[in-house]
Design a protein around this motif. Structure first.
Motif, PDB file in Angstrom:
ATOM      1  N   GLY A  45       0.788  -1.220   0.000  1.00 59.83           N
ATOM      2  CA  GLY A  45       0.000   0.000   0.000  1.00 59.83           C
ATOM      3  C   GLY A  45       0.823   1.273   0.000  1.00 59.83           C
ATOM      4  N   LEU A  46       2.154   1.141  -0.092  1.00 57.99           N
ATOM      5  CA  LEU A  46       3.017   2.321  -0.139  1.00 57.99           C
ATOM      6  C   LEU A  46       3.004   2.907  -1.544  1.00 57.99           C
ATOM      7  CD1 LEU A  46       6.079   1.061   1.929  1.00 57.99           C
ATOM      8  CD2 LEU A  46       4.372   2.726   2.633  1.00 57.99           C
ATOM      9  N   ASP A  47       2.953   4.221  -1.623  1.00 63.60           N
ATOM     10  CA  ASP A  47       2.925   4.922  -2.900  1.00 63.60           C
ATOM     11  C   ASP A  47       4.355   5.312  -3.272  1.00 63.60           C
ATOM     12  OD1 ASP A  47       2.103   6.186  -5.157  1.00 63.60           O
ATOM     13  OD2 ASP A  47       1.074   7.843  -4.156  1.00 63.60           O
ATOM     14  N   SER A  59       5.894   8.871  -2.014  1.00 66.44           N
ATOM     15  CA  SER A  59       5.076  10.043  -2.323  1.00 66.44           C
ATOM     16  C   SER A  59       5.104  11.078  -1.206  1.00 66.44           C
ATOM     17  CB  SER A  59       3.626   9.622  -2.593  1.00 66.44           C
ATOM     18  OG  SER A  59       3.077   8.978  -1.454  1.00 66.44           O
ATOM     19  N   GLU A  60       5.375  10.643   0.020  1.00 63.34           N
ATOM     20  CA  GLU A  60       5.500  11.561   1.146  1.00 63.34           C
ATOM     21  C   GLU A  60       6.429  10.944   2.187  1.00 63.34           C
ATOM     22  OE1 GLU A  60       1.743  10.579   3.970  1.00 63.34           O
ATOM     23  OE2 GLU A  60       1.275  11.699   2.167  1.00 63.34           O
ATOM     24  N   PRO A 137      -3.082  -0.578   6.793  1.00 64.72           N
ATOM     25  CA  PRO A 137      -2.055  -0.182   5.819  1.00 64.72           C
ATOM     26  C   PRO A 137      -0.714   0.099   6.468  1.00 64.72           C
ATOM     27  CG  PRO A 137      -3.604   1.612   6.215  1.00 64.72           C
ATOM     28  CD  PRO A 137      -4.173   0.408   6.896  1.00 64.72           C
ATOM     29  N   SER A 140       0.890   3.544   8.636  1.00 61.75           N
ATOM     30  CA  SER A 140      -0.153   4.564   8.607  1.00 61.75           C
ATOM     31  C   SER A 140      -0.893   4.705   9.923  1.00 61.75           C
ATOM     32  CB  SER A 140      -1.173   4.232   7.505  1.00 61.75           C
ATOM     33  OG  SER A 140      -0.567   4.213   6.239  1.00 61.75           O
ATOM     34  N   ASN A 221      -2.335   8.317  10.081  1.00 60.31           N
ATOM     35  CA  ASN A 221      -2.262   9.071   8.824  1.00 60.31           C
ATOM     36  C   ASN A 221      -2.621   8.127   7.678  1.00 60.31           C
ATOM     37  OD1 ASN A 221      -1.819  11.109   6.992  1.00 60.31           O
ATOM     38  ND2 ASN A 221       0.417  11.000   7.087  1.00 60.31           N
ATOM     39  N   PRO A 223      -3.934   6.476   4.169  1.00 55.89           N
ATOM     40  CA  PRO A 223      -3.843   6.867   2.757  1.00 55.89           C
ATOM     41  C   PRO A 223      -5.166   7.454   2.271  1.00 55.89           C
ATOM     42  CG  PRO A 223      -3.009   4.632   3.108  1.00 55.89           C
ATOM     43  CD  PRO A 223      -3.685   5.036   4.377  1.00 55.89           C
ATOM     44  N   ASP A 224      -5.074   8.391   1.340  1.00 57.37           N
ATOM     45  CA  ASP A 224      -6.288   9.021   0.805  1.00 57.37           C
ATOM     46  C   ASP A 224      -7.175   8.026   0.072  1.00 57.37           C
ATOM     47  OD1 ASP A 224      -5.478  11.467   1.804  1.00 57.37           O
ATOM     48  OD2 ASP A 224      -4.520  12.094  -0.070  1.00 57.37           O
ATOM     49  N   ASP A 225      -6.558   6.997  -0.511  1.00 57.03           N
ATOM     50  CA  ASP A 225      -7.318   6.050  -1.323  1.00 57.03           C
ATOM     51  C   ASP A 225      -7.660   4.765  -0.573  1.00 57.03           C
ATOM     52  OD1 ASP A 225      -4.764   5.081  -1.105  1.00 57.03           O
ATOM     53  OD2 ASP A 225      -4.500   4.633  -3.246  1.00 57.03           O
ATOM     54  N   ILE A 226      -7.650   4.805   0.743  1.00 61.92           N
ATOM     55  CA  ILE A 226      -7.927   3.600   1.523  1.00 61.92           C
ATOM     56  C   ILE A 226      -9.354   3.119   1.284  1.00 61.92           C
ATOM     57  CG2 ILE A 226      -8.687   4.820   3.612  1.00 61.92           C
ATOM     58  CD1 ILE A 226      -7.174   2.631   5.214  1.00 61.92           C
TER      59      ILE A 226
END
Length: 331
Positions: A45-47, A59-60, A137, A140, A221, A223-226
């Motif tokens: 799940g890491l971007d 990504s961050e 995730p 997070s 924190n 993810p936005d797409d969870i």
């Protein structure tokens, strides 16, 4: 997690581009091997960004868990009168990916001392009450489990999940989150959105020593797409902008506050906590529905009794309901 993969993750954790050639040189592996590890991160799940001519970066920025950082924080607080009775030394396993932190504690329970804990970056089979999956995730949230032994049998545990919920809320207060509320019997909410849940598993018998595994999932924190969370939810970072939550300090403070509360609970039971819990009851004097198996009960939430049972006004009569397979919902 594979040791090479773990080293690679730490190299990427600062979220700056680093070339595959440089990564391979530092880790002693080929660029194709780097690519395979990157694919594994994506499955967690890491971007991960991959840009030709620049290399890779997250990504961050990623705040990874550190046993030394957590331990140092705990040790620094033990001089305070409030925490002097907390078991020492700190026993903490910091894991990367585990099926379930509760399961990990249960599998090792025979050799664990009072307060022994484990925390993981991710869970592949995390679970909450009623056997529901706990979405976990990577890096997070907080996935923490703790072992605690009680003498006196099951009857000494009445209200334990309520006490742990209070301890978690005290930790949130420490980090500036002052609008948390508690949902009977095991959830923490902010603005009617779930931020944390507690799962307590017990082994023992009536009148005998009881072994408890206290599990906590706390959104930090996400993810936005969870996906996969079936109820309104929030996370700490959403209420802490622009300050970045330090998960190591958060973990250490959770351990301190939970163990401090457990020590008091051992001595005096739930009585020392009832007033504080009532002041944070998310459903205080509100219309609720209890889901009990295939049945439902509607009434008004009237708080808790001295044993931690939920008091509900049903058709003009106050009835009490204990934990187990009961779900409480607003109506």
């Amino acid at each position: 997690m594979h040791s090479t993969r773990n080293k690679l993750l730490h190299l990427l954790a600062q979220s700056e581009f680093i070339s595959g050639t440089e990564l391979g040189a530092q880790l002693g592996i080929s660029r194709s091997a780097i690519g395979k590890h990157i694919d594994a991160f994506k499955q967690l799940g890491l971007d991960v960004f991959s840009v030709r001519g620049k290399g890779y970066k997250l990504s961050e920025p990623l705040s990874l868990l550190s046993h030394d950082t957590i331990s140092d924080y705990v040790q620094a607080q033990l001089s305070h009168e409030k925490y002097r009775q907390i078991p020492q030394p700190l026993y903490l396993d910091v894991l990367n990916v585990v099926d379930s932190t509760n399961t990990y504690i249960k599998q090792n329970i025979a050799q664990l001392s009072q307060g022994a804990s484990c925390i993981a970056e991710a869970q592949s089979a995390g679970r909450g009450r009623h056997g529901k999956q706990w979405i976990s995730p990577f890096a997070s949230s907080i996935y923490l489990s703790m072992y605690w032994r009680f003498s006196g049998g099951y009857q000494t545990l009445s209200g334990l999940s309520l006490v742990v919920g209070l301890a978690v809320n005290r930790t949130l207060n420490h980090f500036g989150i002052t609008d948390g509320q508690l949902k009977w019997p095991n959830d923490i909410y902010i603005n009617m959105q779930k931020i944390a849940g507690i799962l307590i598993e017990v082994e023992g018998s009536v009148g005998d020593e009881v072994h408890c595994v206290i599990g906590l999932g706390l959104n930090v924190n996400l993810p936005d797409d969870i996906t996969g969370i079936e109820q309104p939810f929030t996370d700490l970072q959403s209420h802490s902008q622009p300050t970045m939550i330090n998960r190591n300090h958060l973990t250490a403070q959770l351990i301190l506050d939970i163990q401090h509360a457990l020590i008091i609970f051992e001595k005096s039971g739930l009585s020392s906590f009832i007033s504080e819990w009532e002041s944070l009851n998310v459903f205080a004097d509100k219309d609720i529905t209890l889901i009990i198996g295939q049945q439902s009960v509607q009434g008004v939430c009237m708080g808790i009794d001295p044993q931690g049972a939920l008091r509900v006004m049903v058709d003009g009569e106050i009835k009490t309901y204990h934990g187990g397979e009961i779900s409480v919902r607003a109506r």
